[in-house]
Design an enzyme around this catalytic site. Structure first.
Site, PDB file in Angstrom:
ATOM      1  N   ARG A  98      -4.995  10.677   3.732  1.00 53.82           N
ATOM      2  CA  ARG A  98      -3.777  12.001   4.165  1.00 53.82           C
ATOM      3  C   ARG A  98      -2.956  11.184   2.913  1.00 53.82           C
ATOM      4  O   ARG A  98      -2.039  13.173   2.510  1.00 53.82           O
ATOM      5  CB  ARG A  98      -2.513  11.761   5.354  1.00 53.82           C
ATOM      6  CG  ARG A  98      -3.032  11.763   6.223  1.00 53.82           C
ATOM      7  CD  ARG A  98      -2.472  11.547   7.324  1.00 53.82           C
ATOM      8  NE  ARG A  98      -0.978  11.907   6.992  1.00 53.82           N
ATOM      9  CZ  ARG A  98      -0.740  13.505   7.008  1.00 53.82           C
ATOM     10  NH1 ARG A  98      -1.498  14.139   7.328  1.00 53.82           N
ATOM     11  NH2 ARG A  98       0.027  13.856   7.412  1.00 53.82           N
ATOM     12  N   LYS A 112       0.561  -1.110   0.160  1.00 57.43           N
ATOM     13  CA  LYS A 112       0.153  -0.140   0.135  1.00 57.43           C
ATOM     14  C   LYS A 112       1.299   1.116  -0.032  1.00 57.43           C
ATOM     15  O   LYS A 112       0.800   1.943  -1.276  1.00 57.43           O
ATOM     16  CB  LYS A 112      -0.610  -0.137   1.151  1.00 57.43           C
ATOM     17  CG  LYS A 112      -1.668   1.312   1.500  1.00 57.43           C
ATOM     18  CD  LYS A 112      -2.432   1.612   2.916  1.00 57.43           C
ATOM     19  CE  LYS A 112      -1.832   1.960   3.912  1.00 57.43           C
ATOM     20  NZ  LYS A 112      -1.448   3.425   3.982  1.00 57.43           N
ATOM     21  N   ASN A 113       1.841   0.973   0.864  1.00 59.25           N
ATOM     22  CA  ASN A 113       2.905   1.997   0.968  1.00 59.25           C
ATOM     23  C   ASN A 113       3.590   2.812   0.617  1.00 59.25           C
ATOM     24  O   ASN A 113       4.246   3.916  -0.051  1.00 59.25           O
ATOM     25  CB  ASN A 113       3.173   2.502   2.868  1.00 59.25           C
ATOM     26  CG  ASN A 113       1.782   2.965   3.985  1.00 59.25           C
ATOM     27  OD1 ASN A 113       0.419   3.023   3.268  1.00 59.25           O
ATOM     28  ND2 ASN A 113       2.918   2.367   4.192  1.00 59.25           N
ATOM     29  N   ASP A 153       4.689  20.452   7.304  1.00 60.89           N
ATOM     30  CA  ASP A 153       5.564  21.751   7.411  1.00 60.89           C
ATOM     31  C   ASP A 153       6.872  21.059   6.481  1.00 60.89           C
ATOM     32  O   ASP A 153       7.367  22.372   6.577  1.00 60.89           O
ATOM     33  CB  ASP A 153       5.727  21.894   8.827  1.00 60.89           C
ATOM     34  CG  ASP A 153       6.494  21.031   9.657  1.00 60.89           C
ATOM     35  OD1 ASP A 153       5.602  20.025   9.661  1.00 60.89           O
ATOM     36  OD2 ASP A 153       7.729  21.170  10.123  1.00 60.89           O
ATOM     37  N   ARG A 209      -8.767  -0.410   4.828  1.00 61.77           N
ATOM     38  CA  ARG A 209      -8.030   0.970   3.246  1.00 61.77           C
ATOM     39  C   ARG A 209      -6.252   0.168   3.095  1.00 61.77           C
ATOM     40  O   ARG A 209      -6.008   0.648   2.538  1.00 61.77           O
ATOM     41  CB  ARG A 209      -8.252   2.018   4.506  1.00 61.77           C
ATOM     42  CG  ARG A 209      -8.847   2.702   5.199  1.00 61.77           C
ATOM     43  CD  ARG A 209      -8.177   4.033   4.897  1.00 61.77           C
ATOM     44  NE  ARG A 209      -7.774   4.376   4.472  1.00 61.77           N
ATOM     45  CZ  ARG A 209      -7.176   5.901   5.578  1.00 61.77           C
ATOM     46  NH1 ARG A 209      -7.909   5.890   6.569  1.00 61.77           N
ATOM     47  NH2 ARG A 209      -6.187   6.424   4.834  1.00 61.77           N
ATOM     48  N   ARG A 265      -0.030  14.999  12.594  1.00 63.06           N
ATOM     49  CA  ARG A 265       0.746  14.746  11.241  1.00 63.06           C
ATOM     50  C   ARG A 265       0.354  15.459  10.411  1.00 63.06           C
ATOM     51  O   ARG A 265       0.535  15.632   9.952  1.00 63.06           O
ATOM     52  CB  ARG A 265      -0.182  13.504  10.770  1.00 63.06           C
ATOM     53  CG  ARG A 265      -0.290  12.144  11.291  1.00 63.06           C
ATOM     54  CD  ARG A 265      -0.482  10.780  11.254  1.00 63.06           C
ATOM     55  NE  ARG A 265      -0.386  10.865   9.769  1.00 63.06           N
ATOM     56  CZ  ARG A 265      -0.381   9.417   8.899  1.00 63.06           C
ATOM     57  NH1 ARG A 265      -1.664   8.948   9.613  1.00 63.06           N
ATOM     58  NH2 ARG A 265      -0.095   8.843   8.063  1.00 63.06           N
ATOM     59  N   ASP A 315       4.576   1.034  12.270  1.00 59.54           N
ATOM     60  CA  ASP A 315       3.221   0.529  11.704  1.00 59.54           C
ATOM     61  C   ASP A 315       2.849  -1.291  12.132  1.00 59.54           C
ATOM     62  O   ASP A 315       1.887  -1.366  11.530  1.00 59.54           O
ATOM     63  CB  ASP A 315       2.718   0.071  10.327  1.00 59.54           C
ATOM     64  CG  ASP A 315       2.977   1.970   9.773  1.00 59.54           C
ATOM     65  OD1 ASP A 315       2.871   1.932   8.304  1.00 59.54           O
ATOM     66  OD2 ASP A 315       2.545   2.827  10.254  1.00 59.54           O
ATOM     67  N   CYS A 366      -5.299  12.619  12.094  1.00 54.48           N
ATOM     68  CA  CYS A 366      -5.985  11.764  11.623  1.00 54.48           C
ATOM     69  C   CYS A 366      -5.510  10.883  13.283  1.00 54.48           C
ATOM     70  O   CYS A 366      -5.290  11.429  14.261  1.00 54.48           O
ATOM     71  CB  CYS A 366      -5.416  10.579  10.239  1.00 54.48           C
ATOM     72  SG  CYS A 366      -4.494   9.814  11.031  1.00 54.48           S
TER      73      CYS A 366
HETATM   74  C1  EPZ Z   1       4.084   6.785   6.508  1.00 50.03           C
HETATM   75  O1  EPZ Z   1       3.240   8.118   6.919  1.00 50.03           O
HETATM   76  C2  EPZ Z   1       3.236   6.257   5.994  1.00 50.03           C
HETATM   77  N1  EPZ Z   1       2.366   6.034   5.225  1.00 50.03           N
HETATM   78  C3  EPZ Z   1       2.145   5.674   7.565  1.00 50.03           C
HETATM   79  O2  EPZ Z   1       2.169   4.323   7.406  1.00 50.03           O
HETATM   80  C4  EPZ Z   1       4.008   5.363   8.345  1.00 50.03           C
HETATM   81  O3  EPZ Z   1       3.028   4.996   9.830  1.00 50.03           O
HETATM   82  C5  EPZ Z   1       4.794   6.782   8.589  1.00 50.03           C
HETATM   83  O4  EPZ Z   1       5.444   6.826   6.932  1.00 50.03           O
HETATM   84  C6  EPZ Z   1       6.215   6.476   9.616  1.00 50.03           C
HETATM   85  O5  EPZ Z   1       6.598   4.885   8.562  1.00 50.03           O
HETATM   86  C7  EPZ Z   1       2.109   5.987   3.785  1.00 50.03           C
HETATM   87  O6  EPZ Z   1       3.072   6.041   3.728  1.00 50.03           O
HETATM   88  C8  EPZ Z   1       1.006   6.424   3.391  1.00 50.03           C
HETATM   89  P1  EPZ Z   1       6.023  10.445   8.214  1.00 50.03           P
HETATM   90  P2  EPZ Z   1       4.020  10.046   6.227  1.00 50.03           P
HETATM   91  O7  EPZ Z   1       5.717  11.725   7.391  1.00 50.03           O
HETATM   92  O8  EPZ Z   1       4.198   9.818   5.369  1.00 50.03           O
HETATM   93  C9  EPZ Z   1       6.174  13.996  11.440  1.00 50.03           C
HETATM   94  C10 EPZ Z   1      -0.345   2.971   7.697  1.00 50.03           C
HETATM   95  O9  EPZ Z   1      -0.744   2.367   8.762  1.00 50.03           O
HETATM   96  N2  EPZ Z   1       6.373  15.071  10.938  1.00 50.03           N
HETATM   97  O10 EPZ Z   1       7.285  10.034   7.759  1.00 50.03           O
HETATM   98  O11 EPZ Z   1       2.986  10.870   6.652  1.00 50.03           O
HETATM   99  C11 EPZ Z   1       4.268  13.180  11.887  1.00 50.03           C
HETATM  100  O12 EPZ Z   1       3.991  14.016  12.700  1.00 50.03           O
HETATM  101  C12 EPZ Z   1       0.643   4.744   8.067  1.00 50.03           C
HETATM  102  O13 EPZ Z   1       0.310   3.001   6.705  1.00 50.03           O
HETATM  103  C13 EPZ Z   1       6.244  16.319  11.062  1.00 50.03           C
HETATM  104  O14 EPZ Z   1       6.023  17.007  12.093  1.00 50.03           O
HETATM  105  O15 EPZ Z   1       4.846   9.677   7.393  1.00 50.03           O
HETATM  106  C14 EPZ Z   1       5.492  11.703  12.420  1.00 50.03           C
HETATM  107  O16 EPZ Z   1       4.825  12.189  13.662  1.00 50.03           O
HETATM  108  C15 EPZ Z   1      -0.073   5.365   8.493  1.00 50.03           C
HETATM  109  N3  EPZ Z   1       6.548  17.692   9.881  1.00 50.03           N
HETATM  110  C16 EPZ Z   1       6.559  11.300  12.159  1.00 50.03           C
HETATM  111  O17 EPZ Z   1       6.584  12.810  11.146  1.00 50.03           O
HETATM  112  C17 EPZ Z   1       5.882  16.122   8.362  1.00 50.03           C
HETATM  113  O18 EPZ Z   1       5.837  17.655   7.125  1.00 50.03           O
HETATM  114  C18 EPZ Z   1       6.123  10.657  10.963  1.00 50.03           C
HETATM  115  O19 EPZ Z   1       5.868  10.767   9.972  1.00 50.03           O
HETATM  116  C19 EPZ Z   1       6.001  15.726   7.905  1.00 50.03           C
HETATM  117  C20 EPZ Z   1       5.576  14.338   8.939  1.00 50.03           C
END
Ligand code: EPZ
Length: 425
Positions: A93, A21-22, A125, A398, A122, A306, A117
């Site tokens: 998202r 999926k990811n 920035d 999903r 999330r 995850d 969510c």
């Molecule tokens: C991806 O989400 C995955 N989703 C998530 O999987 C996964 O949990 C996550 O990476 C971490 O491995 C997809 O790939 C579609 P991040 P993403 O940006 O890209 C903070 C699932 O269950 N952050 O690495 O949104 C954020 O708040 C889903 O399949 C900022 O602060 O994850 C979080 O605490 C859930 N500012 C951390 O980084 C930003 O601009 C990780 O977020 C972006 C992120």
């Protein structure tokens, strides 16, 4: 819809893992950058894929999704919409990943800010910091973020946090920027590498994906391509844990063992037998007493967030006290309350949960709150005595393709019924 699980025996057999999926969601978004026919294979049958398909169609991309064959064919016309529909971004998202490609292709884009969510605020920035560094002018108002530029120019960008989405969005935007872009402290997940492979097969020039520094040399345009997405390491891990919690014997195929090193190490720590051979990984829980252990979620290659809910479910039946620490999200313990209703002994102390193993879980009516919490409840239902009813399984569907069918092929007894329907005893 809900699942009714009445299972009291170990799960045994072989199960094939679907495409990731990811990986497929960013690859679908990246197709916006291409001129020519794109084919994506091993596409998992997920509602999130249908949402991304709707997003692309709303933008004007021609998409043909054969979910039986798991193949998407798409082509991008000259003219594209630059505004992403609100109802699709708030539904998923990952739709925000169309921002980088649209900005690079059209020079302007208007995307709703994704809300938080269930698992956390999330923010985006870091995505916006990257686009600004590439020369875009960003305006945030009325719940939308818009960006525009005459031409994106390569830049050196340091990510405060190795965000998966920010790395993907910036890397996609940089493929058509003028000059070299260097992204430092970027995410190194296998899905980043798969996206870079997709883009390079379409003519992009990306080096270093999978390491902490990615270099992108901008090109004029990207061509069509044919790409098969990597297997879903989280789905694979979920089945491997099912073998442990039901004391069964499961082999997962179509899996890349290298993507699961941290989980395999933890499964061995809790005393499961894990055997990697060729294309499959076999996990045996039969006749083995589960031992407590501690785990902390970290960016790849650390233990994946995850997999946290699913692994915690396994620990509820491990002898002794375990500590699970969630460092990625501020609110990813929503499965705890539901597991406690099934007899688990768990106490939350800020970002950690302390789990005391119990001899058995008992079936109950529970609710899925988010994708991976829902998967953890399925695992709990598979090992609980009596019947478990899980409602709001749309969360689960999903991210898991035919989870009930696959588990039933391993000997489980899961029925999928309408939320209002009662099981005919
Ligand atoms: C991806 O989400 C995955 N989703 C998530 O999987 C996964 O949990 C996550 O990476 C971490 O491995 C997809 O790939 C579609 P991040 P993403 O940006 O890209 C903070 C699932 O269950 N952050 O690495 O949104 C954020 O708040 C889903 O399949 C900022 O602060 O994850 C979080 O605490 C859930 N500012 C951390 O980084 C930003 O601009 C990780 O977020 C972006 C992120």
């Amino acid at each position: 819809m809900k699942y009714i699980i009445q299972n009291d025996k170990p799960l045994k057999g072989i199960v094939k893992v679907s495409g990731s999926k990811n990986a497929v969601l960013p690859v679908m978004a990246a197709s916006i950058l291409t001129d020519g026919a794109v084919t994506i294979r091993d596409v998992p049958c997920l509602s999130d894929v249908q949402t991304m398909e709707s997003m692309l169609q709303a933008l004007g991309v021609k998409v043909r999704y054969d979910n039986k064959a798991g193949v998407i064919n798409l082509s991008v016309p000259e003219r594209l919409e630059h505004e992403a529909p609100y109802e699709l971004v708030c539904k998923m998202r990952a739709s925000f990943l169309v921002m980088g490609p649209l900005l690079a292709r059209l020079g302007k884009v208007n995307v709703p800010l994704p809300g938080g969510c269930a698992i956390g605020s999330r923010p985006v920035d870091l995505h916006l910091k990257g686009f600004t560094a590439l020369g875009a002018e960003i305006v945030q108002e009325h719940g939308f973020v818009s960006a525009q530029t005459k031409k994106l120019r390569g830049a050196k960008i340091y990510l405060d946090f190795p965000s998966v989405g920010a790395t993907e969005n910036i890397m996609m935007a940089a493929t058509l920027a003028e000059g070299m872009t260097v992204i430092e402290n970027c995410a190194v997940e296998p899905e980043i590498v798969d996206l870079a492979n997709f883009l390079n097969s379409a003519g992009a020039q990306i080096r270093g994906a999978g390491t902490g520094t990615i270099r992108v040399t901008g090109v004029k345009r990207l061509n069509g391509t044919d790409h098969t997405v990597i297997p879903d390491r989280i789905e694979a891990g979920t089945f491997m844990i099912a073998a442990g919690i039901t004391r069964g014997d499961i082999t997962v195929t179509n899996v890349v063992a290298d993507h699961l090193k941290s989980l395999i190490a933890k499964l061995k720590e809790v005393n499961l037998l894990v055997d990697e051979d060729g294309d499959g990984i076999r996990v045996i829980g039969e006749g083995r007493k589960l031992r407590a252990t501690d785990v902390k979620t970290l960016p790849y290659p650390g233990f994946p967030t995850d997999m946290q809910a699913q692994f915690m479910c396994l620990l509820t039946k491990a002898e002794g006290a375990s500590i699970v620490t969630e460092t990625l999200y501020e609110n990813r313990f929503m499965h705890v309350g539901e597991l406690k209703r099934m007899g688990a002994d768990i106490k939350i102390e800020s970002r950690s949960a302390v789990i005391e193993g119990v001899p058995e879980l008992t079936g109950a009516q529970v609710k899925a709150t988010d994708l991976r919490a829902g998967a953890a409840l399925v695992l709990a239902g598979l090992s609980a005595s009596g019947s478990t009813e899980i409602s709001d399984i749309y969360h689960i569907e999903r991210g898991y393709c035919e989870l009930d069918t696959k588990l039933n092929s391993l000997g489980a007894h899961i029925i999928r019924v309408g939320q209002g329907e009662e099981l005919i005893k």
